[in-house]
Design a protein around this motif. Structure first.
Motif, PDB file in Angstrom:
ATOM      1  N   THR A  54      54.369  44.349  11.646  1.00  0.00           N
ATOM      2  CA  THR A  54      55.563  43.821  10.988  1.00  0.00           C
ATOM      3  C   THR A  54      56.811  44.144  11.806  1.00  0.00           C
ATOM      4  OG1 THR A  54      55.624  45.816   9.599  1.00  0.00           O
ATOM      5  CG2 THR A  54      54.615  43.834   8.650  1.00  0.00           C
ATOM      6  N   ASN A  55      56.826  45.280  12.490  1.00  0.00           N
ATOM      7  CA  ASN A  55      57.967  45.592  13.353  1.00  0.00           C
ATOM      8  C   ASN A  55      58.095  44.564  14.475  1.00  0.00           C
ATOM      9  OD1 ASN A  55      58.816  47.998  12.016  1.00  0.00           O
ATOM     10  ND2 ASN A  55      59.262  48.939  13.987  1.00  0.00           N
ATOM     11  N   ALA A  56      56.979  44.285  15.137  1.00  0.00           N
ATOM     12  CA  ALA A  56      57.010  43.319  16.237  1.00  0.00           C
ATOM     13  C   ALA A  56      57.442  41.944  15.740  1.00  0.00           C
ATOM     14  CB  ALA A  56      55.648  43.244  16.905  1.00  0.00           C
ATOM     15  N   ASP A  57      56.968  41.560  14.569  1.00  0.00           N
ATOM     16  CA  ASP A  57      57.322  40.252  14.026  1.00  0.00           C
ATOM     17  C   ASP A  57      58.824  40.148  13.762  1.00  0.00           C
ATOM     18  OD1 ASP A  57      54.647  39.641  14.097  1.00  0.00           O
ATOM     19  OD2 ASP A  57      54.328  39.804  11.934  1.00  0.00           O
ATOM     20  N   LEU A  58      59.414  41.183  13.164  1.00  0.00           N
ATOM     21  CA  LEU A  58      60.844  41.125  12.859  1.00  0.00           C
ATOM     22  C   LEU A  58      61.693  41.242  14.129  1.00  0.00           C
ATOM     23  CD1 LEU A  58      61.301  43.083   9.505  1.00  0.00           C
ATOM     24  CD2 LEU A  58      61.320  40.614   9.899  1.00  0.00           C
ATOM     25  N   LEU A  59      61.257  42.037  15.093  1.00  0.00           N
ATOM     26  CA  LEU A  59      61.993  42.106  16.358  1.00  0.00           C
ATOM     27  C   LEU A  59      62.027  40.734  17.037  1.00  0.00           C
ATOM     28  CD1 LEU A  59      60.774  45.503  17.835  1.00  0.00           C
ATOM     29  CD2 LEU A  59      63.129  44.938  17.226  1.00  0.00           C
ATOM     30  N   ALA A  60      60.924  40.011  16.952  1.00  0.00           N
ATOM     31  CA  ALA A  60      60.865  38.686  17.563  1.00  0.00           C
ATOM     32  C   ALA A  60      61.795  37.703  16.859  1.00  0.00           C
ATOM     33  CB  ALA A  60      59.429  38.159  17.537  1.00  0.00           C
ATOM     34  N   VAL A 109      65.045  47.507  13.106  1.00  0.00           N
ATOM     35  CA  VAL A 109      63.821  47.202  12.358  1.00  0.00           C
ATOM     36  C   VAL A 109      63.176  48.530  12.008  1.00  0.00           C
ATOM     37  CG1 VAL A 109      61.582  46.081  12.392  1.00  0.00           C
ATOM     38  CG2 VAL A 109      63.539  44.964  13.483  1.00  0.00           C
ATOM     39  N   ILE A 110      63.119  48.799  10.722  1.00  0.00           N
ATOM     40  CA  ILE A 110      62.645  50.081  10.201  1.00  0.00           C
ATOM     41  C   ILE A 110      61.237  49.877   9.658  1.00  0.00           C
ATOM     42  CG2 ILE A 110      63.080  51.895   8.486  1.00  0.00           C
ATOM     43  CD1 ILE A 110      66.082  50.643   8.608  1.00  0.00           C
ATOM     44  N   GLY A 111      60.257  50.353  10.402  1.00  0.00           N
ATOM     45  CA  GLY A 111      58.867  50.199  10.007  1.00  0.00           C
ATOM     46  C   GLY A 111      58.359  51.447   9.302  1.00  0.00           C
TER      47      GLY A 111
END
Length: 254
Positions: A25-31, A136-138
């Motif tokens: 989910t972190n990678a998705d939101l960073l993208a 982005v806070i995972g």
């Protein structure tokens, strides 16, 4: 989990999305950060490539874990975010406390229960178009910790079976409210607003600890909490030193 239900139960005013499965989910939101106009909570029922600090993997299961990330925009650069992982830890601890679950905090980004890891926090940043910083806070939070997962981890870990029986949408809404309140307070006041609360929950206060960097002991001393910038206070034979969070590991001395 149901995104509309979580958003309706929450008072945070944050958009919510739920996906059945993703890598991170972190990678998705960073993208997606460059296209976001407002905060967004992304929850994965199952996360196959979850990450912890320093590139470590985060193991989770759909039934026994919550894995989610919150994208939040801050004015200013990374310097304004000093202590943010610790503030998020305070928010998680406070929220879990309201749900009857008492936890402790380990510098710089872990939540412990009875000495074992219950939750981890990973914060990643990206410059926001037009200025400021997207954070982005995972968060990965264990609810159940089956024996087979502990065997995969190679160490003991904590769970919260009582929370596993709670309605997931209500639990996520409570966590979102705590996080959103934390981030708004952090924006206004910085980590100084959280340091006393963090120190009250410090798991290793007064313990002799070692700081490892690449497996090498860099410092040894008595843990004395954190200062208003989120730096670890360590009382060594040479006197008190402060340590900034980096790619280091903190351990109780055996």
């Amino acid at each position: 989990m149901n995104a509309a239900s979580i958003a309706a139960l929450s008072r945070a005013g944050v958009a919510v999305e739920v996906v059945a499965q993703t890598g991170s989910t972190n990678a998705d939101l960073l993208a997606r950060a460059s296209t976001l106009a407002a905060p967004l909570l992304l929850i994965a029922e199952h996360q196959s490539a979850g990450r912890g600090r320093a590139g470590r993997s985060w193991l989770s299961s759909p039934e026994g874990s919550l894995t989610f990330s919150l994208a939040w925009r801050f004015d200013g650069g990374p310097q304004a975010l000093l202590g943010l992982p610790l503030a998020v830890g305070v928010a998680l601890a406070d929220t879990l406390g309201t749900l009857g679950q008492q936890v402790q905090l380990k510098w710089p980004n872990d939540v412990l229960k009875d000495g074992d890891k219950l939750a981890g926090i990973l914060i990643e940043t990206q410059s926001a178009p037009g200025g400021g910083t997207w954070c982005v806070i995972g968060i990965g939070l264990n609810l159940l910790m089956p024996d087979e997962m502990e065997a995969q981890l190679g160490r003991s870990a904590a769970g919260m079976p009582w929370l596993a029986r709670m309605d997931r949408d209500a639990l996520m809404a409570a966590l979102l409210d705590g996080l959103a309140g934390c981030l708004r307070e952090f924006t206004a006041r910085g980590f100084a607003a959280f340091s006393a609360r963090w120190n009250l929950r410090h798991a290793w206060q007064g313990e002799t600890v070692v700081l490892l960097d690449g497996g090498v002991v860099r410092h040894e001393g008595r843990a004395a909490g954190v200062d208003d910038s989120g730096r670890l206070l360590l009382d060594t034979d040479e006197g008190r030193i402060t340590v900034m969070a980096g790619d280091v590991s903190l351990r109780v001395k055996a």
